[in-house]
Design a protein around this motif. Structure first.
Motif, mmCIF file in Angstrom:
data_model
loop_
_atom_site.group_PDB
_atom_site.id
_atom_site.type_symbol
_atom_site.label_atom_id
_atom_site.label_comp_id
_atom_site.label_asym_id
_atom_site.label_seq_id
_atom_site.Cartn_x
_atom_site.Cartn_y
_atom_site.Cartn_z
ATOM 1 N N ARG A 133 75.984 69.210 14.923
ATOM 2 C CA ARG A 133 77.218 69.499 14.340
ATOM 3 C C ARG A 133 77.684 68.271 13.302
ATOM 4 N NH1 ARG A 133 80.827 73.236 17.272
ATOM 5 N NH2 ARG A 133 79.466 74.110 18.607
ATOM 6 N N PRO A 134 77.355 66.950 13.794
ATOM 7 C CA PRO A 134 77.432 65.931 12.906
ATOM 8 C C PRO A 134 76.772 66.178 11.494
ATOM 9 C CG PRO A 134 77.126 65.017 15.006
ATOM 10 C CD PRO A 134 76.788 66.292 15.024
ATOM 11 N N VAL A 391 83.236 60.566 14.933
ATOM 12 C CA VAL A 391 81.904 60.345 15.149
ATOM 13 C C VAL A 391 81.550 58.853 15.313
ATOM 14 C CG1 VAL A 391 79.449 60.872 14.797
ATOM 15 C CG2 VAL A 391 81.639 62.632 14.536
ATOM 16 N N ARG A 393 83.333 56.450 16.356
ATOM 17 C CA ARG A 393 83.709 55.947 17.632
ATOM 18 C C ARG A 393 82.817 56.352 19.030
ATOM 19 N NH1 ARG A 393 89.547 55.667 19.170
ATOM 20 N NH2 ARG A 393 88.487 55.046 21.298
ATOM 21 N N TYR A 394 82.798 57.632 18.750
ATOM 22 C CA TYR A 394 82.005 58.438 20.106
ATOM 23 C C TYR A 394 80.540 57.716 19.983
ATOM 24 C CZ TYR A 394 80.488 61.520 23.386
ATOM 25 O OH TYR A 394 80.008 62.324 24.482
ATOM 26 N N SER A 395 79.719 58.015 18.809
ATOM 27 C CA SER A 395 78.150 57.687 19.039
ATOM 28 C C SER A 395 77.460 57.308 17.638
ATOM 29 C CB SER A 395 77.438 58.977 19.424
ATOM 30 O OG SER A 395 76.195 59.157 18.920
ATOM 31 N N ASP A 398 74.798 59.550 16.422
ATOM 32 C CA ASP A 398 75.463 60.676 15.594
ATOM 33 C C ASP A 398 75.997 60.425 14.369
ATOM 34 O OD1 ASP A 398 74.708 63.302 17.420
ATOM 35 O OD2 ASP A 398 76.067 62.097 18.845
ATOM 36 N N ARG A 432 66.237 58.061 21.825
ATOM 37 C CA ARG A 432 66.986 57.956 23.051
ATOM 38 C C ARG A 432 66.376 58.393 24.339
ATOM 39 N NH1 ARG A 432 69.758 60.620 26.301
ATOM 40 N NH2 ARG A 432 69.675 62.922 25.046
ATOM 41 N N ARG A 455 75.609 48.750 39.679
ATOM 42 C CA ARG A 455 76.708 49.202 39.918
ATOM 43 C C ARG A 455 77.636 49.231 40.912
ATOM 44 N NH1 ARG A 455 78.833 52.398 34.982
ATOM 45 N NH2 ARG A 455 77.177 52.059 33.349
ATOM 46 N N ILE B 508 75.726 62.932 26.654
ATOM 47 C CA ILE B 508 76.499 63.983 25.827
ATOM 48 C C ILE B 508 76.631 63.761 24.586
ATOM 49 C CG2 ILE B 508 78.653 65.298 25.808
ATOM 50 C CD1 ILE B 508 78.831 65.378 28.553
ATOM 51 N N ASP B 509 75.960 64.251 23.747
ATOM 52 C CA ASP B 509 75.971 63.628 22.076
ATOM 53 C C ASP B 509 77.169 64.531 21.310
ATOM 54 O OD1 ASP B 509 75.489 66.187 21.326
ATOM 55 O OD2 ASP B 509 73.595 65.715 20.022
ATOM 56 N N ALA B 510 77.404 64.015 20.182
ATOM 57 C CA ALA B 510 78.496 64.292 19.339
ATOM 58 C C ALA B 510 78.947 65.990 19.117
ATOM 59 C CB ALA B 510 78.764 63.731 18.208
ATOM 60 N N LEU B 513 79.778 67.138 22.665
ATOM 61 C CA LEU B 513 81.281 66.891 22.912
ATOM 62 C C LEU B 513 82.190 68.109 22.080
ATOM 63 C CD1 LEU B 513 83.289 64.702 23.890
ATOM 64 C CD2 LEU B 513 83.421 63.928 21.562
ATOM 65 N N PRO B 538 77.270 55.897 32.649
ATOM 66 C CA PRO B 538 77.518 55.612 31.084
ATOM 67 C C PRO B 538 78.009 57.085 30.218
ATOM 68 C CG PRO B 538 75.278 55.427 32.216
ATOM 69 C CD PRO B 538 76.232 56.043 33.264
ATOM 70 N N ASP B 541 81.678 56.491 30.259
ATOM 71 C CA ASP B 541 82.028 55.364 29.573
ATOM 72 C C ASP B 541 82.389 55.846 28.136
ATOM 73 O OD1 ASP B 541 82.087 53.979 31.691
ATOM 74 O OD2 ASP B 541 80.095 52.807 31.016
ATOM 75 N N ARG B 542 81.299 56.743 27.630
ATOM 76 C CA ARG B 542 81.490 57.393 26.449
ATOM 77 C C ARG B 542 82.648 58.317 26.018
ATOM 78 N NH1 ARG B 542 77.639 57.407 22.242
ATOM 79 N NH2 ARG B 542 76.300 56.099 23.327
ATOM 80 N N LEU B 543 82.701 59.269 27.066
ATOM 81 C CA LEU B 543 83.713 60.409 26.907
ATOM 82 C C LEU B 543 85.082 59.495 26.877
ATOM 83 C CD1 LEU B 543 82.924 63.088 29.551
ATOM 84 C CD2 LEU B 543 82.683 63.106 27.145
ATOM 85 N N LYS B 544 85.446 58.266 27.475
ATOM 86 C CA LYS B 544 86.491 57.914 27.339
ATOM 87 C C LYS B 544 86.800 57.373 26.039
ATOM 88 C CE LYS B 544 86.823 56.288 32.209
ATOM 89 N NZ LYS B 544 86.316 55.261 33.019
ATOM 90 N N ARG B 545 86.000 57.342 25.150
ATOM 91 C CA ARG B 545 86.225 56.910 23.822
ATOM 92 C C ARG B 545 86.436 57.943 22.798
ATOM 93 N NH1 ARG B 545 81.277 53.617 23.969
ATOM 94 N NH2 ARG B 545 80.309 54.817 22.208
#
Lengths: 573, 573
Positions: A133-134, A391, A393-395, A398, A432, A455, B508-510, B513, B538, B541-545
């Motif tokens: 999608r990006p 995008v 902000r998220y990754s 991407d 990745r 953790r 989970i990539d963009a 999402l 992890p 953490d990403r979804l929160k962004r």
């Protein structure tokens, strides 16, 4: 019959077709036809093809889609991004305006159609998934900018082009003195009118008491008003003689279906662009179709959509058209205007055919600047900068694929842009997964749960190392796993047991299997037992077909809790 | 100092170098030198280069590796597969025997060396992971067959070549009449002797009371005896005059270090082959080094190995050599002969340098057939058909990548073979992950566990659908997920809640999402709440962004059990 209906959805909806369907479909068809006429002419100009080619591409393809398509409301025909890609692809074969250029455009539609049908028959639709999608968003936004920049010359009356942003800008800068003032006035007038319609008209009509749906449709009819007005203005003020470039003579009559001349060298040169056009057209079209279908709880069958879009493109290639796909704006208009079945597409085709037969003489005096202005207004709505920030902000991965697509598209060309984006997406995905998240886990006190020691506060024993790999094991990450485990083993000096917790391992390929054998072998040499836990059913079935389980020094435990319980007892015994 | 020692391991082991190290390293060096002389000549012939080039490639590269390498016992130099790849790569630039051909080989080593060093400095070693094990095994086996077939002409004295199996076989068939009987007799004699040495000699010596390690070394010295014997025979019976092709005059003296002429067109043509040679050489070398290191609990640092192999190749390119890497057979001999440090490599280099200075006049009368026979015996040990059956049983996808590599290598050429194998591995990996395993899960009665409804007897509610996706969500599988969920929703007519159980979702990539947002949106329109459970740290953490969690109609539950408990109470309330 059901099998046939799967490939010919028309047999399904056609049987229940009633009088009320007819009335609603007809109204939608009339509105879409009015909207499609200026759009078809404009996109043909964008593709560097004669105006009538746009009309031809809006007749038979619509009928083909109505027969094979699974969407009730998708409207196919020429669209902006595909027109730009066509211009680039056929521009490399022969100069615009030549006969070879036209033949190449027909051939491009034909090849793309055959590719789509083949992908549909062989269920290869998954190939389109590689367009992330990006990459698509980046490509659409960059193409929109590129198209808008490319149309500026028509607004100024400058006879120069280019297919990348630097070339377009240099061309404009060098030829600014060749601009034509009357053309510029027409363009500014049309742009101002179209933006007024787009931004203000709906609110105005609603305040006057017009129904919302009707107001929406009136907005979409803006370009038709602009076309009619500028034709009148061109005739009244003899704008042609003042240097304003007009559409000119359009051949009257319908296209005669015929196979374009098949030149093998041309086919070879067009194969790559045809594949990209097919994939991008398919992805865009299916996403529009699914969005509309969801609103009425209908279903789209992607594999059948490939066949339908393929049939539409083959029909286009055989009737002097060029590549088509499902368009967003026109499908929404069709939907909002109340279309209920694909028959609306057939009626639209008839409408365009009638226009081609009887209206073309009126279009002779249409200024190209009017078309350019409608294109600019249409494509700038595709440009969406907010997605870039989202995008980012998220990754970052991407984002870089998106940025590569945009930069590539704007500065190197549309095909290179897409290929760069797809290539980078794949590489980053592999990178990745080649460094999976590997956690040492311990027992959460008082529970059967095991969590990352970094953790959570958990219980661990110096003799038992529990390692959870958060990724399927395959060739790209198997050596990383080997390295990681040998590092851990070097640190844990009292180690007697290693448990590989496989709850997130969805597959183990032959490379990974060999690595596991290697790890088992090396641990054995060091007097350490290797165990597995929480191996999934399908993974276990596969492991049973190899000698690995036989050679494994330890056991396979159903749960991590069982593994820890058994091994702790054994250690303390 | 430690930072410098990381890049110069010689600073580490060199400080503790003692007298006993010296003695053991010297003995190993003498044995390896004796083994390397015929091998170097043979592999140079295989690469289509003058005999002395093989010797040159066994001097400075060994010293470079000794300075930079992390393996204590790896022996670098010319190897069979890389020699074949060199022959193909430089054969495309200029005909064998020409000066350009030689320059190209030097340049190939230099480019490959620079690539390896760059990969080492930028930590790009992961690129080598894309060569999956089935691809490597398939390539090694196919190359072995190809090399053996290519040497048959030397056994028969036929002056024709070819770089694919069909060309080699056609060349042999057409020129069989040009064969030379004395050459054939020499070849058959050497082959018989080498096979006797390989298969019987060790058992014979052991029965005579020779120590196993010595017996092992005697076996490896077989080729040297064959070389000496056939040189004597060639002199005694004047085999040269009888039509037996001899090695001929070898320039005496050491290579003068010099930069090869850099021709940019040549560099461009050699870049692709250099990359493949670098990667394959690296993968092979590291796997040999790791196997030997594990036996003595030593560690190999792959990134530093890239630098060391790069330095060896640069040294080779600057001293009239050609691409080198760590070889399996010679490293094992070095290890078994008791080498303790890389200094053994330096002594071996000195040994080869002395041989180049003083022994080359003796080698003039060496029949090429002798070298061809040693090559055939050496490479046929690389051919392993059992792996084909093993991989076939374990995974059809891996098998097809292996088969593509083998067929490509044998019939289309070594470079095409590797590229086909890597391409197919990637495509199949993406195809597999694009259709992830998606299970509807239910509660195992009396526990907090949730399992696949198709495999276990579990409790489900018609209002709550729990879906577990067994794969990370990324662009290649995100549309499949959308389709799958809309199908399930269409089947579950009483549905009020959908829970996406994310225990196996590692990323989970963009694209994914956006799909989740789309699914949430569509479910909302249908009055269904969407929830997530067991989301990993992890991923969370990403979804929160992103705004997704804010727009989510339902909740994010820590565990699937909590989700079911809360939602069941809510439903019944």
């Amino acid at each position: 019959m059901t099998r046939l209906a799967r490939y010919l959805p028309i047999l399904d909806w056609g049987r229940h077709y009633g009088r009320s369907n007819l009335a609603n479909d007809l109204i939608a068809a009339i509105i879409v036809t009015i909207m499609l006429i200026p759009q078809s002419l404009a996109y043909a100009m964008l593709a560097g093809l004669p105006a009538e080619v746009g009309l031809y591409a809006s007749i038979l393809p619509l009928i083909a889609y109505a027969i094979f398509g699974t969407s009730r409301t998708l409207a196919v025909g020429p669209v902006a991004v595909i027109s730009l890609m066509t211009a680039v692809a056929v521009g490399e074969i022969a100069a615009q305006g030549t006969h070879s250029n036209l033949i190449a455009a027909m051939l491009l539609a034909l090849i793309s159609g055959l590719m789509l049908v083949s992908m549909g028959l062989f269920r290869l639709g998954f190939v389109a998934n590689f367009l992330s999608r990006p990459v698509i968003s980046g490509f659409i936004t960059a193409s929109g900018l590129l198209i808008a920049a490319g149309q500026v010359r028509h607004l100024l009356g400058i006879p120069t082009g280019g297919d990348t942003l630097p070339k377009i800008l240099v061309g404009l800068g060098e030829n600014l003195s060749a601009g034509n003032l009357p053309t510029f006035f027409v363009a500014v007038g049309v742009l101002a009118f179209l933006y007024f319609v787009r931004l203000k008209l709906k609110a105005l009509l609603l305040r006057l008491g017009v129904r919302p749906r009707l107001a929406e449709i009136a907005v979409k009819a803006g370009p038709v008003v602009a076309v009619a007005t500028t034709i009148l203005a061109a005739s009244a003020f003899r704008l042609g003689e003042a240097g304003v470039v007009l559409v000119g003579e359009i051949p009257q009559g319908l296209p005669v279906p015929a196979l374009p001349i098949i030149d093998l060298d041309m086919v070879r040169a067009l194969a790559g662009p045809a594949l990209l056009i097919s994939l991008i057209g398919f992805v865009e079209s299916v996403s529009v179709a699914q969005t509309l279908a969801a609103k009425r709880r209908q279903r789209i069958i992607p594999d059948q959509e490939l066949i339908a879009l393929g049939a539409a493109n083959i029909a286009s290639g055989l009737s002097s058209g060029y590549p088509v796909t499902g368009g967003f704006a026109r499908s929404v208009v069709n939907f909002d205007a109340g279309a209920e079945t694909p028959a609306a597409g057939i009626y639209t085709a008839i409408g365009i055919a009638l226009a081609t037969l009887f209206l073309t003489p009126l279009l002779t005096k249409l200024p190209q600047a009017t078309l350019a202005a409608t294109i600019i207004v249409a494509v700038l709505s595709l440009v969406d900068f907010s997605i870039i920030r989202r995008v980012w902000r998220y990754s970052k991965a991407d984002f870089s694929a998106m940025a590569a697509t945009m930069v590539g598209t704007l500065f190197l060309g549309v095909e290179i842009g897409v290929v760069m984006g797809v290539g980078l997406s794949l590489l980053l995905h592999l990178y990745r997964t080649s460094r999976p998240h590997i956690a040492v886990v311990g027992q959460v006190p008082g529970t059967e749960h095991f969590r990352n020691v970094d953790r959570h506060r958990v219980i661990i024993s110096p003799e038992i190392l529990s390692v959870r790999v958060d990724e399927s094991l395959y060739f790209a990450n198997t050596r990383y796993l080997e390295d990681h485990i040998s590092e851990l083993v070097a640190e844990w000096t009292q180690l007697k047991h290693v448990i590989l917790m496989c709850s997130a391992v969805n597959a183990i390929d032959a490379s990974a299997l060999e690595s596991l054998e290697e790890i088992n072998h090396r641990l054995r040499d060091a007097g350490i037992f290797m165990h597995l836990s929480e191996v999934k059913g399908p993974v276990m079935d596969r492991l049973k077909r190899s000698p690995f389980l036989h050679n494994l020094t330890g056991r396979v435990f159903l749960s991590q809790y069982e593994a820890i319980t058994v091994l702790t007892q054994k250690s303390s015994a």
